[in-house]
Design a protein around this motif. Structure first.
Motif, PDB file in Angstrom:
ATOM      1  N   MET A 150      47.616  16.841 -65.233  1.00 14.33           N
ATOM      2  CA  MET A 150      48.576  17.253 -66.256  1.00 14.33           C
ATOM      3  C   MET A 150      47.851  17.983 -67.380  1.00 14.33           C
ATOM      4  SD  MET A 150      51.198  14.943 -68.553  1.00 14.33           S
ATOM      5  CE  MET A 150      52.209  14.507 -67.138  1.00 14.33           C
ATOM      6  N   SER A 151      48.459  19.062 -67.882  1.00  9.85           N
ATOM      7  CA  SER A 151      47.864  19.832 -68.960  1.00  9.85           C
ATOM      8  C   SER A 151      48.675  19.666 -70.237  1.00  9.85           C
ATOM      9  CB  SER A 151      47.790  21.307 -68.582  1.00  9.85           C
ATOM     10  OG  SER A 151      46.903  21.509 -67.513  1.00  9.85           O
ATOM     11  N   VAL A 152      48.041  19.960 -71.359  1.00 10.33           N
ATOM     12  CA  VAL A 152      48.709  19.901 -72.653  1.00 10.33           C
ATOM     13  C   VAL A 152      48.668  21.302 -73.252  1.00 10.33           C
ATOM     14  CG1 VAL A 152      48.393  17.467 -73.112  1.00 10.33           C
ATOM     15  CG2 VAL A 152      46.555  19.033 -73.656  1.00 10.33           C
ATOM     16  N   ILE A 153      49.830  21.764 -73.724  1.00 13.57           N
ATOM     17  CA  ILE A 153      50.019  23.168 -74.073  1.00 13.57           C
ATOM     18  C   ILE A 153      50.470  23.294 -75.520  1.00 13.57           C
ATOM     19  CG2 ILE A 153      51.160  25.329 -73.406  1.00 13.57           C
ATOM     20  CD1 ILE A 153      49.454  24.070 -71.203  1.00 13.57           C
ATOM     21  N   GLY A 154      50.030  24.362 -76.169  1.00 16.43           N
ATOM     22  CA  GLY A 154      50.511  24.722 -77.494  1.00 16.43           C
ATOM     23  C   GLY A 154      51.154  26.096 -77.452  1.00 16.43           C
ATOM     24  N   PHE A 155      52.376  26.209 -77.985  1.00 13.96           N
ATOM     25  CA  PHE A 155      53.089  27.486 -78.032  1.00 13.96           C
ATOM     26  C   PHE A 155      53.255  27.937 -79.481  1.00 13.96           C
ATOM     27  CE2 PHE A 155      55.045  25.751 -74.036  1.00 13.96           C
ATOM     28  CZ  PHE A 155      54.529  26.704 -73.167  1.00 13.96           C
ATOM     29  N   ASP A 156      52.893  29.178 -79.743  1.00 13.23           N
ATOM     30  CA  ASP A 156      53.200  29.816 -81.021  1.00 13.23           C
ATOM     31  C   ASP A 156      54.245  30.886 -80.742  1.00 13.23           C
ATOM     32  OD1 ASP A 156      53.328  30.993 -83.498  1.00 13.23           O
ATOM     33  OD2 ASP A 156      51.358  31.951 -83.392  1.00 13.23           O
ATOM     34  N   ILE A 157      55.477  30.639 -81.188  1.00 10.28           N
ATOM     35  CA  ILE A 157      56.575  31.573 -80.954  1.00 10.28           C
ATOM     36  C   ILE A 157      56.714  32.450 -82.186  1.00 10.28           C
ATOM     37  CG2 ILE A 157      58.982  31.823 -80.267  1.00 10.28           C
ATOM     38  CD1 ILE A 157      57.254  30.272 -78.273  1.00 10.28           C
ATOM     39  N   GLY A 158      56.067  33.600 -82.183  1.00  7.10           N
ATOM     40  CA  GLY A 158      56.112  34.485 -83.335  1.00  7.10           C
ATOM     41  C   GLY A 158      57.340  35.368 -83.330  1.00  7.10           C
ATOM     42  N   ASN A 159      57.568  36.061 -84.423  1.00  5.78           N
ATOM     43  CA  ASN A 159      58.699  36.963 -84.501  1.00  5.78           C
ATOM     44  C   ASN A 159      58.499  38.180 -83.598  1.00  5.78           C
ATOM     45  OD1 ASN A 159      61.275  37.378 -85.993  1.00  5.78           O
ATOM     46  ND2 ASN A 159      60.290  39.289 -86.596  1.00  5.78           N
ATOM     47  N   GLU A 160      57.233  38.566 -83.393  1.00  3.10           N
ATOM     48  CA  GLU A 160      56.902  39.697 -82.520  1.00  3.10           C
ATOM     49  C   GLU A 160      56.298  39.260 -81.198  1.00  3.10           C
ATOM     50  OE1 GLU A 160      55.733  43.959 -84.194  1.00  3.10           O
ATOM     51  OE2 GLU A 160      54.355  42.387 -84.825  1.00  3.10           O
ATOM     52  N   ASN A 161      55.318  38.348 -81.276  1.00  2.00           N
ATOM     53  CA  ASN A 161      54.565  37.955 -80.086  1.00  2.00           C
ATOM     54  C   ASN A 161      54.437  36.446 -79.988  1.00  2.00           C
ATOM     55  OD1 ASN A 161      53.713  40.676 -79.102  1.00  2.00           O
ATOM     56  ND2 ASN A 161      52.674  40.746 -81.085  1.00  2.00           N
ATOM     57  N   CYS A 162      54.164  35.977 -78.769  1.00  2.00           N
ATOM     58  CA  CYS A 162      53.936  34.558 -78.504  1.00  2.00           C
ATOM     59  C   CYS A 162      52.511  34.377 -77.973  1.00  2.00           C
ATOM     60  CB  CYS A 162      54.918  34.024 -77.466  1.00  2.00           C
ATOM     61  SG  CYS A 162      56.659  34.275 -77.882  1.00  2.00           S
ATOM     62  N   VAL A 163      51.919  33.226 -78.294  1.00  2.00           N
ATOM     63  CA  VAL A 163      50.579  32.896 -77.818  1.00  2.00           C
ATOM     64  C   VAL A 163      50.634  31.519 -77.170  1.00  2.00           C
ATOM     65  CG1 VAL A 163      48.157  32.569 -78.444  1.00  2.00           C
ATOM     66  CG2 VAL A 163      49.522  34.270 -79.653  1.00  2.00           C
ATOM     67  N   ILE A 164      49.963  31.390 -76.027  1.00  2.00           N
ATOM     68  CA  ILE A 164      49.913  30.123 -75.292  1.00  2.00           C
ATOM     69  C   ILE A 164      48.472  29.627 -75.280  1.00  2.00           C
ATOM     70  CG2 ILE A 164      50.448  28.952 -73.128  1.00  2.00           C
ATOM     71  CD1 ILE A 164      52.094  31.500 -72.389  1.00  2.00           C
ATOM     72  N   ALA A 165      48.262  28.391 -75.720  1.00  2.00           N
ATOM     73  CA  ALA A 165      46.928  27.791 -75.700  1.00  2.00           C
ATOM     74  C   ALA A 165      46.957  26.501 -74.907  1.00  2.00           C
ATOM     75  CB  ALA A 165      46.428  27.525 -77.120  1.00  2.00           C
ATOM     76  N   VAL A 166      45.852  26.188 -74.257  1.00  2.98           N
ATOM     77  CA  VAL A 166      45.755  24.975 -73.447  1.00  2.98           C
ATOM     78  C   VAL A 166      44.421  24.300 -73.723  1.00  2.98           C
ATOM     79  CG1 VAL A 166      44.868  26.319 -71.494  1.00  2.98           C
ATOM     80  CG2 VAL A 166      45.802  24.040 -71.096  1.00  2.98           C
ATOM     81  N   VAL A 167      44.447  22.967 -73.841  1.00  2.00           N
ATOM     82  CA  VAL A 167      43.216  22.202 -74.043  1.00  2.00           C
ATOM     83  C   VAL A 167      42.603  21.896 -72.682  1.00  2.00           C
ATOM     84  CG1 VAL A 167      42.220  20.053 -74.904  1.00  2.00           C
ATOM     85  CG2 VAL A 167      44.010  21.207 -76.206  1.00  2.00           C
ATOM     86  N   LYS A 168      41.330  22.247 -72.548  1.00  2.00           N
ATOM     87  CA  LYS A 168      40.578  21.918 -71.340  1.00  2.00           C
ATOM     88  C   LYS A 168      39.380  21.063 -71.729  1.00  2.00           C
ATOM     89  CE  LYS A 168      42.043  26.009 -68.761  1.00  2.00           C
ATOM     90  NZ  LYS A 168      41.617  27.209 -67.990  1.00  2.00           N
TER      91      LYS A 168
END
Length: 482
Positions: free
Chosen positions: A1-19
């Motif tokens: 199982m992975s843990v994810i962080g989402f940044d939902i921006g007004n223009e762009n989105c970024v996806i980060a994952v802890v490894k």
């Protein structure tokens, strides 16, 4: 199982994952670290029209689709999809965006993904927070927390630092100038612990407003020089706004910059030119507004600028030299840009997700956030007094937080939660939050029942009634006989 962080921006989105070795930012199908915050439908764009709220009207002017007001007072979006006219709610559109981000994540990791933490602006209302949770749930995600953007940035900044003072807290100001908003937070750091002292914001001031200064300047110039009115042509307006955004970035590194667009409108090529000095003069009103949330955050935190150890500047609108100069004057020190301005929120959200996940082990680090609004409660329309006032959760309250209210009633309880101070809210936001009906309760005697109601400001910043229970007063036999 992975843990994810989402940044939902007004223009762009970024996806980060802890490894195991740290935090990674995932690439989308085009091998880019940022994914446009756009849901595409094939079909012709319509002219926007919509609700009477000034803030909503300003937003709708920038969007290439038709809207109307729904039965519940919300917004309906009208689009052509597969040759048919369809109507969608913003939550449905947001769920489509989350679904796309989920797909990107699963393709990268090659495993199913559910647990996540999502970054949200600190000024989001209860309704907006619930909408994010609903959209994420529709997409098959399980949000463990909605995390304030500046709190996520502060976590990605503080968790790895080892040089904080051992004699007391280290205070850091985080200034996030995004595409459409400005957020400022003052954070106290100590070993293994961070505490948000204050949040302040301007929800309608961001990088796009500086783009708009250039847009208005060149739209007027092209009207005079080429006799074209870009306001009358949606496609021309979009192309000019895109060019102005690029021009702003050029001015960040250069004292002057040209603007050239082929066939902008009526098959006419256009040329323009502006100096950074002129741009800053045109944007002077916006620059003055930038300082307002910074001053407010300092005042709410109860600190002087001398106490601030550093100023961390992030966000897509943070690269304008005049903004750095303004903040340097305000805080008495040069802002730092050591954090990745477009990825720090997603990275912080991923770290928080790892901390909250029961299957992931990370170092012990306490994150204590503060809520930016005062919340009160009323019973049957009358405000409930809690000590010296009617505020149940005061502004700056650490959360999650739980309070217990006690009532004596013989019938149903009708309780309402509301924002107690309209001046703390973004312009045009309703003070109403939620209403709850509790009961009926039946006491063992003819007297009114005593009811204890547990109210929570939860981890998402949402007000909920967790439970309600009937409290029976037990009188022993000796008391009865006495």
């Amino acid at each position: 199982m992975s843990v994810i962080g989402f940044d939902i921006g007004n223009e762009n989105c970024v996806i980060a994952v802890v490894k195991q070795r740290g935090v990674d930012v995932l690439l989308n199908d085009e091998s880019k670290r940022e994914t446009p915050a756009v849901v595409c439908f094939r079909g012709e764009a319509a002219v926007p029209w919509g609700q009477q709220d000034p803030e909503v009207q300003n937003e709708l002017k920038l969007l290439p689709f038709e809207t109307s007001e729904g039965k519940d007072g919300g917004i309906l979006i009208h689009l052509k999809y597969l040759g048919e006219a369809r109507t969608f709610t913003p939550v449905q559109i947001l769920a489509m965006l989350f679904s796309n981000l989920k797909d990107i994540t699963e393709k990268n990791l090659e495993i199913p993904v559910t647990d996540c933490v999502i970054g949200v602006p600190s000024y989001f209302t209860d309704l907006q927070r619930r909408a994010y949770l609903d959209a994420a749930t529709i997409a098959g995600l399980k949000p463990l927390r909605l995390m304030h953007d500046c709190a996520a940035t502060a976590l990605s900044y503080g968790i790895y630092k080892t040089d904080f003072s051992k004699t007391g807290p280290t205070y850091v100001a985080f200034v996030d100038i995004g595409h459409c908003d400005t957020q400022v937070s003052i954070v106290s750091f100590e070993a293994g612990h961070m505490r948000l002292l204050s949040h302040a914001f301007d929800s309608s001031l961001g990088g796009r407003d500086f783009d708009d200064v250039l847009f208005v300047y060149f739209a007027k110039q092209f009207k005079e020089l080429y006799n074209i009115d870009v306001y009358s042509n949606l496609r021309a307006s979009i192309r000019l706004r895109t060019a102005c955004e690029k021009l702003k970035k050029v001015l960040s590194a250069n004292a002057e910059a040209p603007l050239n667009i082929e066939c902008l409108m009526d098959e006419k090529d256009v040329k323009g030119f502006i100096k950074r000095e002129e741009f800053e003069r045109l944007a002077s009103g916006l620059l003055e507004r930038i300082s307002v949330p910074s001053r407010k955050a300092m005042a709410d935190a109860g600190l002087s600028v001398r106490k601030i150890h550093s100023v961390e500047l992030v966000g897509s609108g943070s690269r304008i030299p005049a903004i750095s100069k303004l903040l340097s004057s305000l805080y008495g020190k040069e802002p730092s840009r050591k954090l990745n301005s477009s990825e720090c929120v997603a990275r912080g959200c991923a770290l928080q997700c790892a901390m909250l996940s029961p299957v992931f082990r990370v170092r012990e680090y306490e994150v204590q956030d503060a809520f930016p609004f005062s919340i009160g409660f009323s019973l049957d329309g009358a405000q409930i007094s809690t000590g010296s006032n009617s505020i149940l959760f005061p502004k700056g309250q650490p959360f999650p937080s739980t309070k217990v209210l006690t009532f004596q009633r013989s019938n149903l309880l009708h309780v309402e939660a509301f924002y107690a101070n309209p001046n703390e809210l973004p312009a045009g936001v309703s003070t109403k939050i939620s209403s709850f009906t509790i009961g009926p309760f039946q006491a063992s005697s003819n007297e009114k029942a005593r009811i204890k109601v547990k109210v929570q400001l939860n981890l998402h910043g949402i007000v909920t009634v967790e439970s309600a229970m009937l409290v029976e007063d037990h009188i022993d036999d000796s008391a009865r006989r006495g």
